[in-house]
Motif scaffolding. Structure first.
Motif, PDB file in Angstrom:
ATOM      1  N   GLN A 226       0.843  -1.196   0.000  1.00  0.00           N
ATOM      2  CA  GLN A 226       0.000   0.000   0.000  1.00  0.00           C
ATOM      3  C   GLN A 226       0.881   1.250   0.000  1.00  0.00           C
ATOM      4  O   GLN A 226       1.732   1.403   0.874  1.00  0.00           O
ATOM      5  N   ARG A 228       0.050   4.173   0.732  1.00  0.00           N
ATOM      6  CA  ARG A 228      -0.200   5.073   1.865  1.00  0.00           C
ATOM      7  C   ARG A 228       0.754   4.785   3.022  1.00  0.00           C
ATOM      8  O   ARG A 228       1.301   5.700   3.628  1.00  0.00           O
ATOM      9  N   TYR A 229       0.937   3.505   3.338  1.00  0.00           N
ATOM     10  CA  TYR A 229       1.789   3.187   4.479  1.00  0.00           C
ATOM     11  C   TYR A 229       3.263   3.450   4.162  1.00  0.00           C
ATOM     12  O   TYR A 229       4.047   3.797   5.042  1.00  0.00           O
ATOM     13  N   GLN A 230       3.626   3.235   2.908  1.00  0.00           N
ATOM     14  CA  GLN A 230       5.014   3.527   2.530  1.00  0.00           C
ATOM     15  C   GLN A 230       5.297   5.013   2.683  1.00  0.00           C
ATOM     16  O   GLN A 230       6.335   5.424   3.217  1.00  0.00           O
ATOM     17  N   ASN A 232       3.615   7.074   4.600  1.00  0.00           N
ATOM     18  CA  ASN A 232       3.573   7.382   6.030  1.00  0.00           C
ATOM     19  C   ASN A 232       4.935   7.165   6.670  1.00  0.00           C
ATOM     20  O   ASN A 232       5.472   8.043   7.351  1.00  0.00           O
ATOM     21  N   SER A 233       5.485   5.996   6.451  1.00  0.00           N
ATOM     22  CA  SER A 233       6.712   5.648   7.187  1.00  0.00           C
ATOM     23  C   SER A 233       7.876   6.543   6.755  1.00  0.00           C
ATOM     24  O   SER A 233       8.680   6.961   7.602  1.00  0.00           O
ATOM     25  N   MET A 295      -7.680   4.002   8.281  1.00  0.00           N
ATOM     26  CA  MET A 295      -6.317   3.618   7.889  1.00  0.00           C
ATOM     27  C   MET A 295      -5.682   4.670   7.001  1.00  0.00           C
ATOM     28  O   MET A 295      -4.472   4.658   6.789  1.00  0.00           O
ATOM     29  N   PHE A 299      -3.969   8.043   9.801  1.00  0.00           N
ATOM     30  CA  PHE A 299      -2.531   7.973   9.542  1.00  0.00           C
ATOM     31  C   PHE A 299      -2.034   9.292   8.949  1.00  0.00           C
ATOM     32  O   PHE A 299      -0.974   9.797   9.330  1.00  0.00           O
ATOM     33  N   CYS A 366      -5.257   0.885  13.854  1.00  0.00           N
ATOM     34  CA  CYS A 366      -5.694   2.094  13.142  1.00  0.00           C
ATOM     35  C   CYS A 366      -6.414   3.046  14.091  1.00  0.00           C
ATOM     36  O   CYS A 366      -6.304   4.266  13.961  1.00  0.00           O
ATOM     37  N   SER A 537       8.665   0.187   2.638  1.00  0.00           N
ATOM     38  CA  SER A 537       8.172   0.223   4.021  1.00  0.00           C
ATOM     39  C   SER A 537       9.276  -0.155   4.991  1.00  0.00           C
ATOM     40  O   SER A 537       9.432   0.465   6.054  1.00  0.00           O
TER      41      SER A 537
END
Lengths: 657, 451
Positions: A226, A228-230, A232-233, A295, A299, A366, A537
């Motif tokens: 995803q 989005r999470y990449q 985010n981190s 999520m 975030f 989440c 990630s």
């Protein structure tokens, strides 16, 4: 607000972790209500089935009733065992879709469709047996399957409950005497790998605004790819770098962080939501913030909190600063405040108390992020959104999600109150999660979770610590599968070691693991290839762990933005040099590290300093050179130097001119 | 407009023929006539009884002929296919009588001619194209060639039509002498003339002589702006424009397409002649007027009828450039805005979206729309050469909105001017509208074209 009954504040002292409740209920009130509703519906369903089988009778009614007793069992009655097997396969696929894309109707559709087909086949042809054949034994078999399934589920839940409950006295005894290590707060000496990672992060941020090169591509629902999470981190990691290592040279990294936040509005990052909203909520609205989708919204809110706390930027506080544009041109405009308001509204709207990621599925991690998003917004802007929902949120955490041993269920269905192990986290439970692990939102819970995590981690870390020699951990750790088995990486086991070492507060082990991981996992590649062998990630997690001192994400967000004290490197040719450190340890001098941004040396570059004491002579020294300047009336001065290799400089005040 | 146009007469004649031919066939040939009449409505249907394969071939041939007509202006081909299949329907399918039992049976075929099929084919082609583009992976496949392109350096990889358009737009954007040489070289490639020769040969039997002597607005506009013989080309383009029904040459015989027409008018406007610009302005307010948010895809000169809806990028580009010249008002922007923002959201994966984004940036030089400017600034236009050319023009217009302003002013679609005397005073200097501009001028100036 309802008082908390299942987890009384039994911390013996401020230093002692919260104890576990000794007689916790199996279910919280909302889960009980949801499961009760499910039980009633299934009971009525079974009563109708029984009436059809035993009351109405006849082949058609019996086929219908048998189908209702157990999905696909009607096929056994009409002597079609292959179709029965296929219906079980379809049921399994429906189960995956239920969780995967919130297809709540998938199982009912399979169940009823199997029944309808079975009814249609009552007088139809058969494979291997005569037309119209029925197997009466299918009825008791269907009941046996139904009872076995429900019984197995109940037995599993009860067994897990009792097993965990039996641990409570010992755990509480442990918690009473647990000795929690202090968080590591000393600033690491940065090395070449830090510079390479920063260089990569800048390259990522400063690629064209619509560029997402450097990330892993794949499905956007549940996999490990995803976007989005990449994002985010990577943004969190850079926020930590900004706060811990570039506090006194914020210009470039602030711009980089702002562009990285904007990348979250790229359609490719949030496009998945329209499908989920349509399938799970029957809602075609693609707005990624308005409803559910914690999520993404929470975030992103937490990411902005971190960026604001690290840099002081107010860009995302401006109305319409976050614009999500759908394929038909519809634009959903938000900002930091309206984003937080949407998260709060979703919390308040949810009967369970936690609101869903994918429609109908509320994940603990989440919702922890949602709480963090509100808390961080409060810190940054003086609002009181977290206190408004805290009691109810805590009640949900402790009554609906907490299990007797102090772990929390990873997910729960907002529709039927069920939880299960999705395979995303070991055992489907954890003691703490989210980037702050309760530290900011519920400190006592954070202490308990940390103590419980330490029971498993401390012995392993102690063993590893004994293997540290000459500041290195000479281990060859095998490559491991990353999240959702997207790829193998040699860095992942090192990330676990560094994270574990940070948890136990073993600074020498942290440093050794960081040093050795860089030596063993470096690829030697440059942008857009990654400098270490990991997914995007994984790279983000690695940077987060490297740069988590003196401030980690939780303490950064609890602190909020603090303007830098001491001299500030206000401007230079940011494209020519890479400033890797600019910190004032004493509030008067500046420690500055820089190196050429590219492969070639920089003959002359101006360093424009700000926030100096007007009229004071400053000395910039390092690498054998000494430059002297006098700050002007505005407290500014410019020094021109050559940067041929990594330089470690120090700007100190001399005497008044 | 000039007094030589007689579209009402032609349309009446076409209508009369489309009524009289079926009626004549039915009345003159009874059953065979009915089949022939049905065949006029849908080629091949008159052969369906007993000659299924021939019927299918006739239908396929008619569709192919219509596609060729739409693309290259080969108008005699569908007429020939329809006529041949109609005659075949009358000759090859004797047998059961299908004579009309009453006059009402004639009604469904009374207005039948090839036009319904044209509409059908155009609609189906557009529908299939749009649907196919939405299939998973289809956009990916469709854009695979563009993905490997790197802007103007890949200009030779574009087809002759789009290449010519890109060259013209680059010149409008102010290409320097070196770039003009490069641009000119891309037009000297044989495929440009070869296409013109093919189209002219198939459509009008122009087998010898200069392939650019008439029509081919896209190539001729480019040739009139760059190259060693630009002045000759410009003179011939101007001469052709005088006699053209739209005031500018057609793209292919009988087909006037909005972007090519706009570029041709722009090329002519650079010679200082206001005539073509004025006439194209009238066309934009008249036959090519905005209707329900769309402008026609093309205009068929024999009957002077607009057909279809222009693609978003072509609509945006042609009206943006026209707006820069002062040939239309800002009315298109509200209609285009959402579609342009959608393209910006989708990014540059598809060349159509990339062109739409670049063309929308042209509009940003003239409309005050900060949000759109922010959103449209996100994608990086860098692949499709035509999009890059449009983007370059947009960049120039943002800093110099009057770059293309001519002494010809737009004609309001609500009150179309019928003579030069009706045209309002021209705009000499557009006020800058783009939020990124540093100009202190923030409000429309006197003579500004903003309504």
């Amino acid at each position: 607000m309802t008082t908390i009954t299942t987890s009384p504040p039994t911390a013996p002292s401020a230093e002692r972790p919260l104890l576990l409740p000794e007689s916790p209920p199996r279910l919280g009130p909302e889960s009980r209500r949801l499961l009760g509703r499910l039980a009633i519906v299934l009971s009525v369903w079974q009563i109708i089935a029984a009436v059809l089988i035993f009351g109405v009778g006849g082949d058609t009614a019996t086929a219908a009733g048998t189908s209702m007793v157990f999905p696909g069992a009607g096929f056994l009655f009409v002597a079609a065992p292959i179709l029965f097997a296929l219906s079980l396969v379809a049921l399994l696929i429906a189960l995956v879709l239920w969780w995967g894309v919130s297809a709540h109707v998938a199982i009912p559709i399979v169940w009823t469709a199997a029944g309808a087909v079975a009814i249609a086949l009552v007088d139809g042809p058969r494979w291997f047996v005569d037309r119209g054949t029925t197997w009466g034994w299918a009825v008791p078999v269907a009941y046996a399957c139904a009872v076995a399934t429900v019984g197995w589920m109940l037995w599993r839940v009860e067994q897990a409950y009792r097993r965990k409950l039996a641990k409570v006295p010992a755990l509480n005894e442990y918690l009473l005497h647990a000795d929690l290590p202090e968080r590591i707060t000393s600033r690491r000496a940065l090395d070449d790998m830090d510079a390479e990672l920063l260089r990569w992060a800048y390259a990522f941020a400063f690629q064209p605004e619509d560029g997402l090169d450097g990330l892993d591509w794949g499905e956007q629902f549940h996999g490990g790819t995803q976007l989005r999470y990449q994002l985010n981190s990577l943004t969190w990691a850079m926020s930590l770098y900004a706060a811990n290592h570039l506090a006194n040279a914020p210009a470039q990294i602030t711009t980089a962080l702002e562009t990285m936040v904007r990348k979250h509005t790229d359609l490719r990052v949030w496009k998945y939501w329209r499908t989920l909203n349509l399938v799970g909520n029957f809602d075609p609205n693609p707005d990624p913030i308005r409803r559910d989708n914690i999520m993404f919204s929470a975030f992103l809110g937490d990411v902005i909190n971190s960026v604001e706390a690290a840099t002081g930027t107010e860009v995302f506080d401006q109305p319409g600063s976050l614009e999500f544009v759908w394929t038909d041109g519809r634009t959903f405009s938000y900002d930091h405040h309206s984003l937080a308001a949407a998260v709060q509204a979703n919390f308040e709207r949810s009967r369970l108390g936690f609101f869903p990621c994918e429609p109908g599925w509320s994940f603990t991690v989440c919702n922890v992020m949602g709480a963090q998003a509100l808390h961080g917004h409060d810190v940054a802007h003086g609002t009181a959104q977290w206190p408004q929902i805290r009691d109810r949120w805590q009640q949900t955490l402790e009554q609906e999600y907490l299990t007797p041993d102090g772990s929390y269920a990873h997910i729960r269905s907002n529709h039927v109150g069920l939880s299960w192990d999705t395979g995303e986290v070991p055992g489907g439970h954890y003691f703490a999660n989210g980037t702050h692990r309760f530290v900011d939102i519920l400190p006592a819970h954070a202490e308990r979770a940390k103590a419980l995590d330490l029971r498993g981690a401390a012995p392993k870390m102690a063993a590893l610590s004994s293997m540290v020699h000459d500041g290195r951990l000479d281990l060859d750790l095998p490559a491991e599968l990353e999240r959702h088995r997207t790829r193998r990486s040699t860095l992942l086991p090192w990330i676990k070691v560094i994270g574990g070492a940070r948890m136990v507060g073993d600074e020498s082990l942290v440093d050794a693991a960081i040093r050795s991981s860089a030596e063993k996992c470096a690829t030697g590649a440059s942008w857009p290839e990654r400098p270490v062998d990991a997914s995007a990630s994984g790279l983000g997690s690695y940077m987060l762990l490297r740069w988590s001192a003196p401030l980690d994400l939780a303490h950064l967000n609890m602190r909020g933005f603090v303007a830098p004290v001491g001299p500030v490197l206000a401007d230079t040719d940011w494209e020519a040099v890479l400033v890797t450190e600019a910190v004032s340890d004493d509030g008067e001098s500046l420690r500055l590290s820089l190196r050429p941004a590219g492969d070639t040396a920089v003959d002359q570059i101006g360093l424009e300093f700000d926030s100096l004491v007007p009229g004071t002579t400053y000395v910039l020294e390092g690498a054998g050179a000494v430059e002297t300047v006098v700050a002007d009336d505005a407290g500014r001065a410019t020094v021109t130097i050559a940067v041929g290799a990594p330089l470690h400089l120090r700007l100190t005040a001399g005497s008044a001119a | 407009m000039t007094g030589r146009r007689r579209p009402p007469v032609r349309r009446a004649l076409a209508l009369a023929l489309s009524l009289l031919i079926p009626a004549g066939l039915v009345l003159g040939f009874e059953g065979a006539g009915v089949r022939m009449t049905r065949n006029l409505l849908l080629p091949g249907i008159g052969l369906i009884d007993g000659h299924l394969v021939v019927a299918a071939l006739a239908l396929a041939g008619a569709i192919a002929a219509i596609v060729m007509w739409l693309a290259w202006g080969v108008d005699w081909l569908p007429i020939a296919v329809v006529a041949a299949s109609t005659i075949a329907a009358g000759v090859l399918t004797p047998g059961a009588s299908t004579s009309p039992s009453s006059a009402t049976d004639l009604v469904p075929v009374a207005a039948a001619h090839e036009f319904p099929l044209v509409v059908l084919v155009v609609g189906v082609v557009a529908w299939v194209r749009n649907r196919a583009a939405r299939l998973p992976g289809a956009r990916h496949l469709a854009a695979r060639r563009t993905r490997s392109m790197e802007g103007l350096s890949d200009l030779p990889r574009l087809g002759p039509v789009d290449r010519s358009r890109a060259v013209t737009i680059c010149v409008l954007a102010g290409a320097d002498a070196h770039e003009r040489t490069m641009l000119s070289s891309t037009l000297q490639v044989p495929d440009v003339a070869r296409r013109a020769r093919l189209v002219g040969g198939w459509a009008r039997a122009r087998l010898a002589g200069d392939p650019f002597r008439v029509d081919h607005a896209h190539a001729r506009a480019a040739l009139a702006l760059v190259g060693d013989h630009a002045e000759d080309h410009l003179a011939r383009l101007a001469a052709d424009a005088v006699n053209a029904p739209a005031g500018v040459p057609a793209s292919e015989p009988t087909w006037v397409r909005p972007l090519d027409a706009t570029l041709a008018a722009a090329a002519l406007a650079r010679s200082g002649s206001p005539g073509p610009g004025l006439r194209w302005s009238e066309m934009l307010a008249g036959p090519f007027a905005l209707r329900r948010g769309h402008r026609p895809a093309c205009w068929w000169t024999p009957l002077e009828v607009p057909i279809g809806s222009a693609s978003v990028w072509e609509h945006t580009a042609s009206t943006g450039i026209a707006r820069a010249h002062g040939w239309c008002t800002d009315d298109d922007w509200p209609a285009l805005r959402a579609r342009c923002l959608g393209a910006a959201a989708r990014g540059i994966a598809s060349p159509d979206d990339e062109r739409t984004i670049a063309a929308a940036r042209i509009w940003l030089a003239f409309v005050d729309d900060e949000q759109a400017a922010r959103i449209l600034s996100r994608p990086t236009v860098r692949r499709d050469p035509l999009a890059v050319a449009l983007d370059r023009l947009a960049g120039r217009l943002v800093t110099t909105p009057s770059l293309l302003a001519t002494s010809t002013c737009c004609v309001s679609s609500a009150s179309s001017a019928s003579s030069p005397q009706d045209v309002p005073e021209p705009s000499q200097q557009d006020s800058p509208r783009h939020p990124q501009q540093d100009s202190p001028q923030d409000s429309p100036q006197e003579g500004d074209l903003v309504p």
